[in-house]
Design a protein around this motif. Structure first.
Motif, PDB file in Angstrom:
ATOM      1  N   THR A  77      79.060  40.898  50.479  1.00 17.76           N
ATOM      2  CA  THR A  77      79.093  40.997  49.020  1.00 17.76           C
ATOM      3  C   THR A  77      78.352  39.834  48.385  1.00 17.76           C
ATOM      4  O   THR A  77      78.477  38.697  48.846  1.00 17.76           O
ATOM      5  CB  THR A  77      80.551  41.023  48.518  1.00 17.76           C
ATOM      6  OG1 THR A  77      81.217  42.162  49.064  1.00 17.76           O
ATOM      7  CG2 THR A  77      80.606  41.099  47.002  1.00 17.76           C
ATOM      8  N   VAL A  78      77.595  40.153  47.348  1.00 24.15           N
ATOM      9  CA  VAL A  78      76.871  39.140  46.585  1.00 24.15           C
ATOM     10  C   VAL A  78      77.380  39.160  45.158  1.00 24.15           C
ATOM     11  O   VAL A  78      77.750  40.221  44.630  1.00 24.15           O
ATOM     12  CB  VAL A  78      75.347  39.368  46.650  1.00 24.15           C
ATOM     13  CG1 VAL A  78      74.953  40.694  46.021  1.00 24.15           C
ATOM     14  CG2 VAL A  78      74.584  38.217  46.017  1.00 24.15           C
ATOM     15  N   TYR A  79      77.408  37.987  44.555  1.00 24.87           N
ATOM     16  CA  TYR A  79      77.903  37.835  43.190  1.00 24.87           C
ATOM     17  C   TYR A  79      76.835  37.180  42.316  1.00 24.87           C
ATOM     18  O   TYR A  79      75.974  36.450  42.807  1.00 24.87           O
ATOM     19  CB  TYR A  79      79.156  36.957  43.171  1.00 24.87           C
ATOM     20  CG  TYR A  79      80.249  37.419  44.089  1.00 24.87           C
ATOM     21  CD1 TYR A  79      80.374  36.876  45.371  1.00 24.87           C
ATOM     22  CD2 TYR A  79      81.152  38.403  43.703  1.00 24.87           C
ATOM     23  CE1 TYR A  79      81.369  37.295  46.237  1.00 24.87           C
ATOM     24  CE2 TYR A  79      82.155  38.828  44.564  1.00 24.87           C
ATOM     25  CZ  TYR A  79      82.256  38.271  45.824  1.00 24.87           C
ATOM     26  OH  TYR A  79      83.245  38.698  46.665  1.00 24.87           O
ATOM     27  N   LEU A  80      76.921  37.438  41.029  1.00 21.75           N
ATOM     28  CA  LEU A  80      76.073  36.743  40.069  1.00 21.75           C
ATOM     29  C   LEU A  80      76.953  36.327  38.901  1.00 21.75           C
ATOM     30  O   LEU A  80      77.404  37.182  38.125  1.00 21.75           O
ATOM     31  CB  LEU A  80      74.921  37.625  39.588  1.00 21.75           C
ATOM     32  CG  LEU A  80      73.905  36.926  38.688  1.00 21.75           C
ATOM     33  CD1 LEU A  80      73.128  35.863  39.494  1.00 21.75           C
ATOM     34  CD2 LEU A  80      72.931  37.921  38.067  1.00 21.75           C
ATOM     35  N   GLN A  81      77.228  35.040  38.809  1.00 21.50           N
ATOM     36  CA  GLN A  81      77.975  34.503  37.677  1.00 21.50           C
ATOM     37  C   GLN A  81      76.979  34.162  36.586  1.00 21.50           C
ATOM     38  O   GLN A  81      76.064  33.362  36.797  1.00 21.50           O
ATOM     39  CB  GLN A  81      78.747  33.250  38.088  1.00 21.50           C
ATOM     40  CG  GLN A  81      79.513  32.589  36.948  1.00 21.50           C
ATOM     41  CD  GLN A  81      80.645  33.458  36.425  1.00 21.50           C
ATOM     42  OE1 GLN A  81      81.388  34.056  37.206  1.00 21.50           O
ATOM     43  NE2 GLN A  81      80.768  33.537  35.103  1.00 21.50           N
ATOM     44  N   MET A  82      77.150  34.775  35.437  1.00 24.81           N
ATOM     45  CA  MET A  82      76.213  34.602  34.326  1.00 24.81           C
ATOM     46  C   MET A  82      76.935  33.933  33.163  1.00 24.81           C
ATOM     47  O   MET A  82      77.879  34.510  32.605  1.00 24.81           O
ATOM     48  CB  MET A  82      75.645  35.957  33.894  1.00 24.81           C
ATOM     49  CG  MET A  82      74.992  36.722  35.031  1.00 24.81           C
ATOM     50  SD  MET A  82      74.219  38.260  34.489  1.00 24.81           S
ATOM     51  CE  MET A  82      75.663  39.207  34.002  1.00 24.81           C
ATOM     52  N   ASN A  83      76.518  32.730  32.838  1.00 22.55           N
ATOM     53  CA  ASN A  83      77.108  31.967  31.734  1.00 22.55           C
ATOM     54  C   ASN A  83      76.072  31.771  30.631  1.00 22.55           C
ATOM     55  O   ASN A  83      74.876  31.935  30.849  1.00 22.55           O
ATOM     56  CB  ASN A  83      77.609  30.614  32.240  1.00 22.55           C
ATOM     57  CG  ASN A  83      78.694  30.737  33.285  1.00 22.55           C
ATOM     58  OD1 ASN A  83      79.483  31.680  33.276  1.00 22.55           O
ATOM     59  ND2 ASN A  83      78.741  29.778  34.198  1.00 22.55           N
ATOM     60  N   SER A  84      76.554  31.389  29.468  1.00 25.97           N
ATOM     61  CA  SER A  84      75.676  31.119  28.319  1.00 25.97           C
ATOM     62  C   SER A  84      74.686  32.251  28.115  1.00 25.97           C
ATOM     63  O   SER A  84      73.477  32.027  27.952  1.00 25.97           O
ATOM     64  CB  SER A  84      74.934  29.789  28.523  1.00 25.97           C
ATOM     65  OG  SER A  84      75.846  28.727  28.688  1.00 25.97           O
TER      66      SER A  84
END
Length: 121
Positions: A77-84
């Motif tokens: 599994t791959v994740y992408l945390q997107m902030n701002s």
């Protein structure tokens, strides 16, 4: 043989955060690089972030310092945390993986179905 299923997209206000997930399943022997791409309406698909099986990462200049890619090799599994988040981050986000399946001697490319991310101003 291999499926990539994404989740986590949605609508968020500018400055907010979202976390995308992409799980690979099927007849998988090994997963090499995993990536996130995005495609805004009327534009070409672009690479957002890449992570190797060893954990090395690379980002598009437009998301550096705001997005973080990570992976769980045990779960493929791959994740992408997107902030701002910004309105210009609005796009369909696709995950991609280079996968070696059992019985094969070469890696093949697989894509998720895409998940919509919309950032309102």
């Amino acid at each position: 043989q291999v499926q990539l299923v994404e989740s986590g997209g949605g609508l968020v206000q500018a400055g907010g955060s979202l976390r995308l997930s992409c799980a690979a399943s099927g007849n998988i022997f090994r997963v090499n690089a995993m990536d996130w791409y995005r495609q805004a309406s009327g534009k070409q698909r672009e690479l957002v972030a890449t992570i190797t099986s060893g954990g090395s990462t690379n980002y598009a200049d437009s998301v550096k310092g705001r997005f973080t890619i990570s992976r769980d090799n045990a779960k493929n599994t791959v994740y992408l945390q997107m902030n701002s988040l910004k309105p210009e981050d609005t796009a369909v986000y696709y995950c991609h993986a280079a996968v070696l399946v059992y019985g094969s001697s070469r890696y093949h490319d697989y894509w998720g179905q895409g998940t919509q991310v919309t950032v309102s101003s």
